[in-house]
Design a protein around this motif. Structure first.
Motif, short mmCIF file in Angstrom:
data_model
loop_
_atom_site.label_atom_id
_atom_site.label_comp_id
_atom_site.label_asym_id
_atom_site.label_seq_id
_atom_site.Cartn_x
_atom_site.Cartn_y
_atom_site.Cartn_z
N LYS A 1 0.83 -1.21 0.00
CA LYS A 1 0.00 0.00 0.00
C LYS A 1 0.86 1.26 0.00
CE LYS A 1 -2.60 -1.26 3.55
NZ LYS A 1 -3.72 -1.32 4.53
N THR A 2 1.97 1.22 0.73
CA THR A 2 2.85 2.38 0.74
C THR A 2 3.45 2.64 -0.63
OG1 THR A 2 3.40 1.98 3.06
CG2 THR A 2 4.91 3.37 1.82
N ASN A 3 3.88 1.57 -1.30
CA ASN A 3 4.44 1.73 -2.65
C ASN A 3 3.39 2.26 -3.62
OD1 ASN A 3 6.88 0.78 -1.77
ND2 ASN A 3 6.58 -1.30 -2.51
N ALA A 4 2.17 1.71 -3.53
CA ALA A 4 1.10 2.17 -4.42
C ALA A 4 0.78 3.64 -4.18
CB ALA A 4 -0.15 1.31 -4.23
N ALA A 5 0.69 4.04 -2.91
CA ALA A 5 0.39 5.44 -2.61
C ALA A 5 1.52 6.36 -3.05
CB ALA A 5 0.13 5.59 -1.11
N ILE B 1 4.36 8.12 -14.88
CA ILE B 1 2.89 8.17 -14.87
C ILE B 1 2.28 6.81 -15.17
CG2 ILE B 1 0.87 9.21 -15.98
CD1 ILE B 1 2.47 11.74 -16.40
N ALA B 2 2.68 6.22 -16.30
CA ALA B 2 2.05 4.96 -16.70
C ALA B 2 2.36 3.84 -15.72
CB ALA B 2 2.49 4.58 -18.11
N TYR B 3 3.57 3.83 -15.16
CA TYR B 3 3.92 2.74 -14.24
C TYR B 3 3.04 2.74 -13.00
CZ TYR B 3 6.60 -0.28 -11.16
OH TYR B 3 6.96 -1.28 -10.30
N ALA B 4 2.64 3.94 -12.55
CA ALA B 4 1.75 4.01 -11.39
C ALA B 4 0.42 3.33 -11.68
CB ALA B 4 1.53 5.46 -10.99
N ASN B 5 -0.03 3.40 -12.92
CA ASN B 5 -1.29 2.74 -13.29
C ASN B 5 -1.14 1.23 -13.40
OD1 ASN B 5 -2.51 5.28 -13.49
ND2 ASN B 5 -1.93 5.50 -15.63
N ARG B 6 0.09 0.78 -13.71
CA ARG B 6 0.30 -0.66 -13.91
C ARG B 6 0.72 -1.38 -12.63
NH1 ARG B 6 3.50 1.13 -18.41
NH2 ARG B 6 5.34 0.42 -17.26
N TYR B 7 1.11 -0.61 -11.61
CA TYR B 7 1.69 -1.25 -10.42
C TYR B 7 0.71 -2.22 -9.75
CZ TYR B 7 3.56 -1.84 -5.72
OH TYR B 7 4.00 -2.38 -4.54
N PRO C 1 -2.19 -3.66 -10.92
CA PRO C 1 -2.49 -4.85 -11.72
C PRO C 1 -1.33 -5.85 -11.78
CG PRO C 1 -3.28 -2.89 -12.85
CD PRO C 1 -2.47 -2.42 -11.68
N HIS C 2 -0.11 -5.35 -11.90
CA HIS C 2 1.04 -6.27 -11.92
C HIS C 2 1.19 -6.97 -10.57
CE1 HIS C 2 3.36 -4.41 -15.56
NE2 HIS C 2 2.17 -4.86 -15.88
N ALA C 3 0.99 -6.22 -9.49
CA ALA C 3 1.09 -6.83 -8.16
C ALA C 3 0.02 -7.90 -7.99
CB ALA C 3 0.95 -5.76 -7.08
N ASN C 4 -1.18 -7.62 -8.43
CA ASN C 4 -2.26 -8.60 -8.29
C ASN C 4 -2.03 -9.83 -9.17
OD1 ASN C 4 -3.85 -7.35 -6.34
ND2 ASN C 4 -4.81 -6.01 -7.85
N LYS C 5 -1.37 -9.64 -10.30
CA LYS C 5 -1.04 -10.79 -11.14
C LYS C 5 -0.08 -11.73 -10.40
CE LYS C 5 0.52 -11.93 -15.82
NZ LYS C 5 1.02 -11.38 -17.10
N ALA C 6 0.87 -11.13 -9.68
CA ALA C 6 1.81 -11.95 -8.90
C ALA C 6 1.14 -12.54 -7.66
CB ALA C 6 3.02 -11.10 -8.50
N LEU C 7 0.19 -11.79 -7.08
CA LEU C 7 -0.48 -12.25 -5.86
C LEU C 7 -1.49 -13.36 -6.13
CD1 LEU C 7 -1.14 -8.83 -4.08
CD2 LEU C 7 0.49 -10.57 -3.38
N ARG C 8 -1.88 -13.51 -7.39
CA ARG C 8 -2.93 -14.48 -7.71
C ARG C 8 -2.52 -15.89 -7.29
NH1 ARG C 8 -4.22 -14.30 -13.77
NH2 ARG C 8 -4.66 -12.15 -13.16
N SER C 9 -1.25 -16.22 -7.48
CA SER C 9 -0.81 -17.58 -7.12
C SER C 9 -0.78 -17.77 -5.61
CB SER C 9 0.58 -17.85 -7.70
OG SER C 9 1.51 -16.90 -7.24
#
Length: 585
Positions: free
Chosen positions: A33-37, A124-130, A132-140
């Motif tokens: 959450k800190t990284n996302a914020a 800018i764009a990386y903040a939008n992808r962070y 979704p990318h994290a959730n892709k890794a968290l899915r497993s």
């Protein structure tokens, strides 16, 4: 066999249901959450920059293409302010014809480089992808970071937009059909006929929250959510308390700084990473929180690199094991710093060892290997001529004998003892000076530890040691170090903390700054004898104390921390009532 049959169903996951697991998971969630914020804040700053840049380009285009004169106003104002003697108040000032064109070229080039260099994607764009990318890794791991926020709703009962863009309301029949629809038993259960997953609802926590798949054991999910809710309540209470203190401080300037920053300590140890201490590092932190500390330093001895320098309680360890132990300490200290950030400010540092030159070289390597993780240094000396001086009285006497005069015959034994002690103190202070020169520690640790077994010794009686003590104190003051008032001496039989009265008087006379340390070696030692430290400082007439902080206040030290002053009647704070002698064992 059908694809959706029970034999191919994924098994449920049963993680360990204990506080240690909750703590580690909460640390992981807070980091996400800190990284996302942080990324979102950075994105907002660059979006604002981009908006300003586009507005500047539009303004300059009007100047160049439409031949407007709006730019003349700020241009004239600046020249009149900078060169009033050259440009009088009645003089008409026009910018150079190519001035606006040049600014436009610079602005457009900056905009093109912003996109061509990839900065837009990075900032800018990386903040939008962070997420979704994290959730892709968290899915497993059967987890999902939910940062969806509830939609904004109009505060008016009649919303005109609803008339233009009405949302279709589901009829009772369609809702009933959607709830009761099940796959046909005769058809295979595959992806094309499976029931769609319901959308994830918005999070109730504005900071986001980690949610779990239904495969995770329900009791674990509920227990962790209770653990997290308790953490969030404490964090919110701390924020409200800080906001209240800020409001009070803003309306009442007479409020004492000490009321905003409770007592502190810069030097501690735990049995988890130090064999002559007790308890875990977390137990030390929890006790500091219970007593009302707001700033507490977590420090540990740096490794020793020769087998002969290990202490008896470290039998079975090797220098390599001590190196790993210190690395583990840094990991645990930073975990605790993140976990309890809403309840206490934890600083992570180290306490030095200088036995041989190898220790100084390895300390340089250690600092370079952990940039940013070691926030400050407690500069201490525990050896003279490679012999411990504070382990026991026998070792101390060996170190003292190693400093005997070299003359074969000496007229009087008293003179011999005096010169031996003078040499001993001088060797100690010379080693201390080399440490100060090379590493400039933020905290000067128990400066007069060399007289642990001679507390009544006075440095001024030793002609070689006294000037060297003045030299060391003056050098440390020169780079704004803090001298710790260390309570550990009181539990070792002294009538005062370190430093004793003569050394403390010298520090104050030369303009040195004092900071508190309990030098605890376990949770039962946290804040021990602090009430006696208070009485000692009042006896010396100390009007101000200092502590390390991450908030810049004056010149920062080279590792990033700053020293903040505590003034006014610091001795009247109710913290001291929680550190009364009756509560100390």
């Amino acid at each position: 066999m059908a694809r959706g049959s029970a034999s191919h169903a994924r098994p449920s996951f049963h993680p360990t249901n204990d506080p240690a697991t909750y703590r580690d998971l909460l640390l992981f969630e807070e980091r996400l959450k800190t990284n996302a914020a942080s990324l979102q804040r950075r994105k907002s700053r660059y979006q604002l920059f981009l908006l300003h840049l586009v507005l500047v380009i539009a303004f300059l285009l009007s100047e160049v293409l439409l031949q407007t004169s709006f730019l003349d106003v700020p241009y004239t104002y600046i020249l009149l302010r900078i060169l009033p003697d050259v440009y009088g108040p009645v003089m008409s000032v026009k910018p150079h014809p190519y001035f606006a064109s040049g600014l436009l070229f610079v602005a457009i080039t900056t905009l093109l480089l912003f996109f061509a260099s990839g900065m837009c994607l990075e900032k800018i764009a990386y903040a939008n992808r962070y997420v979704p990318h994290a959730n892709k890794a968290l899915r497993s791991f059967n987890m999902y970071l939910n940062v969806r926020r509830p939609p904004l709703r109009s505060k008016f009962s009649l919303n005109p937009i609803a008339f233009l863009f009405p949302h279709p309301e589901p009829t009772p029949e369609s809702a009933s059909r959607s709830l009761t629809r099940t796959p046909s038993p005769s058809s295979p259960t595959d992806r094309s006929t499976s029931v769609p997953i319901a959308p994830i609802p918005p999070t109730a926590n504005p900071r986001g929250e980690l949610i779990f798949s239904s495969r995770v054991d329900r009791s674990f999910r509920e227990s962790y959510e209770r653990y997290r809710a308790a953490f969030e309540r404490k964090r919110q209470e701390r924020e409200r308390s800080d906001a209240m203190q800020t409001r009070i401080g803003g309306t009442n300037k007479a409020t004492s700084d000490w009321n905003d920053h409770m007592p502190f300590s810069h030097h501690s140890h735990s049995g988890q990473f130090c064999r002559h201490a007790s308890g875990t590092l977390e137990e030390v932190v929890l006790e500091a929180i219970r007593l009302g500390f707001e700033v507490y330093g977590l420090t540990e001895h740096v490794p020793r690199y020769r087998p002969e320098d290990l202490y008896p309680e470290e039998a079975g360890l090797s220098p390599d094991a001590l190196i790993k132990q210190f690395s583990d300490f840094l990991d645990e200290a930073h975990k605790l710093k993140a976990a309890y950030t809403s309840q206490i400010t934890l600083l992570v540092g180290l306490e030095t060892e200088f036995i041989t030159n190898t220790d100084l070289e390895n300390l340089s390597t250690l600092l370079s290997e952990h940039p940013g993780r070691i926030e400050y240094i407690v500069g201490s000396i525990h050896h003279v001529n490679a012999i411990p001086i504070d382990f026991d009285h026998t070792s101390f006497k060996m170190a003292l004998r190693s400093c005997s005069p070299t003359e074969v015959a000496v007229a009087e034994m008293n003179a011999t003892a005096q010169r031996r002690m003078d040499n001993f103190l001088s060797n100690y202070l010379d080693a201390h000076y080399r440490l100060l020169e090379r590493f400039r520690p933020e905290i000067i640790g128990h400066l007069d530890l060399c007289r642990l077994y001679n507390p009544n010794l006075r440095f001024s009686e030793f002609p070689n040691a006294w000037p060297k003590l003045k030299r060391n104190v003056g050098f440390a003051i020169g780079y704004n170090a803090l001298f710790e008032v260390n309570a550990a001496a009181l539990r070792k039989g002294w009538q005062t903390p370190y430093p004793g009265e003569d050394v403390a008087a010298l520090i104050l006379e030369l303009g040195g700054r004092l900071a508190l340390s309990d030098d605890s070696h376990g949770p039962h030692r946290v804040g021990e004898n602090y009430s006696r430290v208070r009485d000692y400082l009042r006896q010396l007439g100390v009007k101000e104390l200092w502590y390390l902080t991450r908030t810049p206040d004056g010149s920062p030290f080279e590792r990033g921390l700053s020293a903040t002053r505590v003034t006014d009647d610091w001795w009247k704070h109710d913290f001291w009532d929680r550190c009364t002698p009756s509560s100390q064992t």
